[in-house]
Enzyme design. Structure first.
Site, PDB file in Angstrom:
ATOM      1  N   GLY A  11       0.743  -1.025   0.033  1.00 23.95           N
ATOM      2  CA  GLY A  11       0.058  -0.085   0.029  1.00 23.95           C
ATOM      3  C   GLY A  11       0.886   1.227   0.031  1.00 23.95           C
ATOM      4  O   GLY A  11       0.382   2.561  -0.770  1.00 23.95           O
ATOM      5  N   PHE A  12       1.801   1.329   0.868  1.00 19.56           N
ATOM      6  CA  PHE A  12       2.921   2.587   0.952  1.00 19.56           C
ATOM      7  C   PHE A  12       1.865   3.788   1.372  1.00 19.56           C
ATOM      8  O   PHE A  12       2.373   4.845   1.099  1.00 19.56           O
ATOM      9  CB  PHE A  12       3.531   2.398  -0.289  1.00 19.56           C
ATOM     10  CG  PHE A  12       4.283   1.309  -0.726  1.00 19.56           C
ATOM     11  CD1 PHE A  12       5.363   0.685   0.320  1.00 19.56           C
ATOM     12  CD2 PHE A  12       3.890   0.976  -2.039  1.00 19.56           C
ATOM     13  CE1 PHE A  12       5.716  -0.414  -0.323  1.00 19.56           C
ATOM     14  CE2 PHE A  12       4.416  -0.327  -2.367  1.00 19.56           C
ATOM     15  CZ  PHE A  12       5.480  -1.053  -1.569  1.00 19.56           C
ATOM     16  N   GLY A  33       1.811  -6.930   3.941  1.00 18.35           N
ATOM     17  CA  GLY A  33       2.980  -7.602   3.449  1.00 18.35           C
ATOM     18  C   GLY A  33       4.295  -7.339   4.323  1.00 18.35           C
ATOM     19  O   GLY A  33       5.396  -7.778   3.889  1.00 18.35           O
ATOM     20  N   THR A  34       3.994  -6.910   5.569  1.00 26.96           N
ATOM     21  CA  THR A  34       4.929  -6.548   6.510  1.00 26.96           C
ATOM     22  C   THR A  34       5.225  -7.697   7.544  1.00 26.96           C
ATOM     23  O   THR A  34       6.198  -7.655   8.075  1.00 26.96           O
ATOM     24  CB  THR A  34       4.436  -5.463   7.375  1.00 26.96           C
ATOM     25  OG1 THR A  34       3.261  -5.577   7.974  1.00 26.96           O
ATOM     26  CG2 THR A  34       4.277  -3.943   6.542  1.00 26.96           C
ATOM     27  N   ARG A  88      12.721  -2.121  20.438  1.00 29.94           N
ATOM     28  CA  ARG A  88      13.197  -3.323  20.507  1.00 29.94           C
ATOM     29  C   ARG A  88      12.692  -4.093  18.963  1.00 29.94           C
ATOM     30  O   ARG A  88      11.871  -3.724  18.757  1.00 29.94           O
ATOM     31  CB  ARG A  88      12.636  -4.253  21.293  1.00 29.94           C
ATOM     32  CG  ARG A  88      12.620  -5.852  21.670  1.00 29.94           C
ATOM     33  CD  ARG A  88      11.784  -6.395  22.670  1.00 29.94           C
ATOM     34  NE  ARG A  88      12.354  -7.555  22.963  1.00 29.94           N
ATOM     35  CZ  ARG A  88      11.724  -8.584  23.852  1.00 29.94           C
ATOM     36  NH1 ARG A  88      10.487  -8.015  24.538  1.00 29.94           N
ATOM     37  NH2 ARG A  88      12.045 -10.023  23.888  1.00 29.94           N
ATOM     38  N   THR A 119      11.733 -10.049   9.439  1.00 30.38           N
ATOM     39  CA  THR A 119      10.858  -9.331   9.029  1.00 30.38           C
ATOM     40  C   THR A 119      11.095  -7.758   8.970  1.00 30.38           C
ATOM     41  O   THR A 119      10.930  -7.064   8.067  1.00 30.38           O
ATOM     42  CB  THR A 119       9.295  -9.444   9.527  1.00 30.38           C
ATOM     43  OG1 THR A 119       9.460  -9.077  10.905  1.00 30.38           O
ATOM     44  CG2 THR A 119       8.601 -10.697   9.258  1.00 30.38           C
ATOM     45  N   GLN A 123      11.740  -5.077   6.051  1.00 32.05           N
ATOM     46  CA  GLN A 123      11.090  -3.616   5.878  1.00 32.05           C
ATOM     47  C   GLN A 123      12.269  -2.438   5.899  1.00 32.05           C
ATOM     48  O   GLN A 123      11.945  -1.502   4.937  1.00 32.05           O
ATOM     49  CB  GLN A 123      10.551  -3.398   7.500  1.00 32.05           C
ATOM     50  CG  GLN A 123       8.955  -4.030   7.488  1.00 32.05           C
ATOM     51  CD  GLN A 123       8.090  -3.558   6.385  1.00 32.05           C
ATOM     52  OE1 GLN A 123       7.459  -2.491   6.622  1.00 32.05           O
ATOM     53  NE2 GLN A 123       7.826  -4.150   5.319  1.00 32.05           N
ATOM     54  N   LYS A 141       9.408   0.385  18.536  1.00 34.28           N
ATOM     55  CA  LYS A 141       9.138   1.536  17.537  1.00 34.28           C
ATOM     56  C   LYS A 141       8.509   1.042  16.341  1.00 34.28           C
ATOM     57  O   LYS A 141       9.003  -0.044  15.809  1.00 34.28           O
ATOM     58  CB  LYS A 141      10.354   2.654  17.683  1.00 34.28           C
ATOM     59  CG  LYS A 141      10.712   3.109  19.009  1.00 34.28           C
ATOM     60  CD  LYS A 141      11.935   4.056  18.744  1.00 34.28           C
ATOM     61  CE  LYS A 141      12.372   4.670  20.016  1.00 34.28           C
ATOM     62  NZ  LYS A 141      13.473   5.591  20.114  1.00 34.28           N
ATOM     63  N   GLU A 164       8.772   2.861   7.872  1.00 30.65           N
ATOM     64  CA  GLU A 164       9.016   4.117   7.073  1.00 30.65           C
ATOM     65  C   GLU A 164      10.448   4.872   7.262  1.00 30.65           C
ATOM     66  O   GLU A 164      10.941   5.498   6.418  1.00 30.65           O
ATOM     67  CB  GLU A 164       7.889   4.986   7.389  1.00 30.65           C
ATOM     68  CG  GLU A 164       6.546   4.542   6.769  1.00 30.65           C
ATOM     69  CD  GLU A 164       5.424   5.405   7.475  1.00 30.65           C
ATOM     70  OE1 GLU A 164       4.903   6.265   6.735  1.00 30.65           O
ATOM     71  OE2 GLU A 164       4.963   5.213   8.649  1.00 30.65           O
TER      72      GLU A 164
END
Length: 699
Positions: free
Chosen positions: A234-235, A459-460, A582, A588, A592, A655, A659
């Site tokens: 999506g972004f 997709g994350t 952490r 994954t 990202q 956190k 992005e």
């Protein structure tokens, strides 16, 4: 795997096998009986109104069910987002605005029917050109995210005049477009009594889609089910409901049969939002030792006449460096353009490109190492608010990155045949955002567990990480935990956006599982057939204002080779080091970080769009013209992180990471090109024509 290792372990994606074998079904892959297909008709004028629609030829085609127009489409109720008021009146606010919808038995039939519709317009003059001196520019009260449009402290103009060392720079970032692998799509199906609507939608949040549809179709939310089980990226473009889902539901209601609508990729730039172009002017003043004394960051951007959306690109300058006299301001111009919207790291991505490029220019003017300049101006607390940071390890990221990258050995640009080799660095930041969410956890008699939450995995790897959070709280192996997401029948949760998903959803999942663990400890004997359950709602916790400024930070390093013959820039190496709380799943997380860095590489070198002043549309409307990085463009990418322990965030200590990887990447590459060539290019992307012009001007 021991239960205590559930968090922090590189657990593989749970849905990976389903995706690679084609079992996972996306929004356009649901086929209810009798499903029809829709294809929208975009306006071919940049302003005016529809005066007539001739659908005679379209209706004569075989299999065509009908054509909806502004004159006969079902009427919609109120909605906060006017971009969703589709086919409600004949006005055309910009080129590409939908003015009709063709529906047929097949996809090919719908597309042919849409091509056969003839629209007559009354055209009006249009203006799509952004410039700093536009007479209609204004300072908005707020930029996106609720940030004030203008902030000023001290007397930056006087401080700049008095500064022994100054730089005054202008930068330009063009329009950029979200191009997720899965285009926007929806399948809508009303029940026989037209009382309940079920929609499979490619969205970053099923809850907001249901709320919008409930308002538009004047239904109680409980009469609408939205499913977003698998979403192909999506972004930000799917962060809020988009016109396709409204049109699909409208057509399904009108023609009394299920309707599927998947937008063609060429429609996305004008329909689902874009990153607005931003024109930046940054002035920095410093003492000869590099201590900043003044900073001004002025951003001019466009918004549409349909709805105000102001890219918050000056906001990062409010939190990055210790500067006593600061002015940051946004100016917007409402033009006849599609409405801008969210795109990965809105505000931070373009804003930090400009700020970190200016910091590099200041380092050059001072004759100072760019890393040392940043370290020299490290703030003790958040400059804008005065609040202490919950954690801030930017200096550590810069130092560790420099060591890993070999920064000390790369400070001299060099030649390799026709190539100029250079290196660059830039800082990164992104705020910690959290939103209220609810979750439910079940203990089953067979020893398994089920966690339910209306989160969205775009997709994350959200399913996987939430299972790890649950397993950690339940103190059981992660393979005993099942996770259900992406359905409005599940406990309500926030959308996937703002790098807030794991922090928001994980908090609710953690609390539900802790409550379930306590209930299990009080229970004696076998579990009942229905098992035991516990729920959690983080509304009060999430809405409580923190006394701390909470941000993630990072440092990017880039090495480039500039071809003096062709002007082509090749990034040889990217390295990022991040301080993002952490890290819950290294596998994954690395995906990202690296994906965002690749997106930043595209922003730096290839991605851009052009608004045609005559026709009023984006000329780069598909992947043949809008160049996203291909495999051959992507170099060796390294990602590392600081082991950060921050107790002021959430129960997991995490956190957002989705992005921050794009923030600063373009600046690091741009700084590397300047280092290699001795010439500063201030407009993105750094395409061969611009590089060659600079090189020839420098020869």
């Amino acid at each position: 795997m021991p239960a205590t290792n559930a968090l922090g372990s590189p657990v593989p994606r749970r849905e990976g096998r389903e995706k690679v074998t084609g079992v996972a079904r996306y929004a356009a892959e649901h086929n209810p009986p009798g499903c029809a297909y829709a294809w929208p008709v975009p306006a071919t004028v940049a302003g005016g109104r529809v005066s007539a629609v001739d659908d005679t030829a379209a209706l004569a085609l075989p299999g065509v069910i009908g054509v909806l127009t502004p004159f006969d489409a079902p009427r919609l109720g109120a909605c906060d987002d006017p971009t969703l008021q589709q086919l409600q009146d004949p006005r055309v606010p910009h080129r590409g605005w939908y003015v009709a919808l063709a529906v047929a038995d097949t996809l090919e039939g719908a597309r042919a029917a849409a091509s056969a519709v003839r629209i007559a317009y009354v055209s009006e003059p249009h203006d799509v050109t952004l410039r700093v001196d536009h007479p209609d520019a204004y300072t908005p009260e707020e930029a996106n995210g609720g940030h004030p449009g203008h902030r000023e402290q001290g007397d930056p103009d006087t401080a700049l005049s008095a500064a022994p060392v100054r730089v005054d720079c202008v930068y330009a970032v063009p329009p950029l477009h979200n191009h997720p692998m899965e285009p926007h799509a929806a399948t809508a199906d009303w029940d026989a009594g037209r009382r309940h609507l079920t929609v499979h939608d490619s969205s970053q949040g099923a809850g907001p889609v249901r709320a919008a549809l409930a308002s538009l179709f004047e239904l109680p939310p409980d009469d609408i089910t939205v499913v977003s089980e698998h979403v192909g990226g999506g972004f930000g473009a799917k962060g809020t409901p988009r016109p396709h889902v409204v049109l699909a539901a409208m057509a399904a209601l009108h023609y009394e049969r299920p309707v599927k609508l998947a937008l063609p990729r060429g429609h996305l730039p004008a329909t689902v939002g874009h990153r607005a172009p931003t024109l930046h002017r940054i002035s920095l003043g410093a003492r000869t030792d590099g201590t900043l004394t003044a900073l001004t960051h002025e951003v001019t951007t466009h918004t549409s006449r349909v709805r105000e959306f102001v890219e918050q690109a000056a906001v990062p300058a409010r939190v990055m460096y210790a500067v006593p006299d600061v002015r940051t301001t946004h100016r917007a111009v409402a033009l006849d353009v599609p409405t801008p919207s969210w795109m990965r790291a809105p505000g931070e991505a373009p804003g930090m490109y400009a700020l970190e490029s200016a910091m590099d220019e200041l380092a050059g003017a001072l004759g100072m190492d760019p890393i040392e300049l940043r370290v020299r101006n490290e703030p003790a607390s958040e400059p804008d608010s005065g609040r202490p940071f919950s954690s801030r390890h930017l200096v550590e990221c810069l130092r560790e990155g420099a060591e890993r990258f070999g920064w000390a050995n790369r400070r001299t640009a060099r030649h390799e045949g026709p190539y100029l080799i250079g290196s660059g660095v830039a800082s990164a930041t992104y705020p910690v955002l959290v939103a209220p969410s609810t979750a439910r956890a079940h203990a089953r008699p067979d020893g398994g567990y089920l966690v339910e939450i209306n989160a969205t995995d775009i997709g994350t790897g959200a399913r996987t990480v939430l299972a790890q959070v649950a397993a950690d709280a339940l103190r059981v192996p992660v393979d005993r935990v099942a996770v259900a997401v992406g359905h409005t029948g599940l406990p309500a949760a926030s959308l996937a956006g703002g790098s807030s998903g794991t922090g928001s959803w994980g908090w609710a999942v953690h609390d539900a599982c802790v409550a379930l663990t306590a209930r299990l400890e009080r229970h004696h004997g076998p579990l009942p057939a229905e098992g035991l359950s516990a729920s959690a709602d983080t509304t009060q916790s999430a809405k409580q204002k923190s006394p701390y400024a909470r941000h993630a930070f990072g440092a990017h390093f880039a090495e480039v080779a500039v071809d003096t013959v062709s002007g082509e820039v090749r990034v040889r190496r990217l390295l990022g080091v991040f301080a993002a709380g952490r890290i819950l799943n290294p596998r994954t997380a690395r995906s990202q970080f690296q994906g965002a860095m690749v997106m930043g590489l595209g922003m730096a070198l290839t991605e851009h769009s052009t608004m045609d002043p005559v026709f009023g549309d984006f000329t780069e409307s598909d992947l043949a013209a809008y160049h996203v990085p291909a495999h051959a463009d992507v170099p060796d990418i390294e990602t590392h992180w600081i082991d950060e322990h921050d107790k002021h965030l959430n129960p997991m200590g995490s956190k957002g990471i989705g992005e921050i990887g794009i923030v600063g990447t373009a600046a690091a590459i741009g700084n590397a090109v300047a280092h290699a060539t001795g010439h500063r290019l201030r407009e993105l992307p750094l395409t061969p024509d611009r590089v060659l012009t600079a090189l020839r001007g420098n020869s």
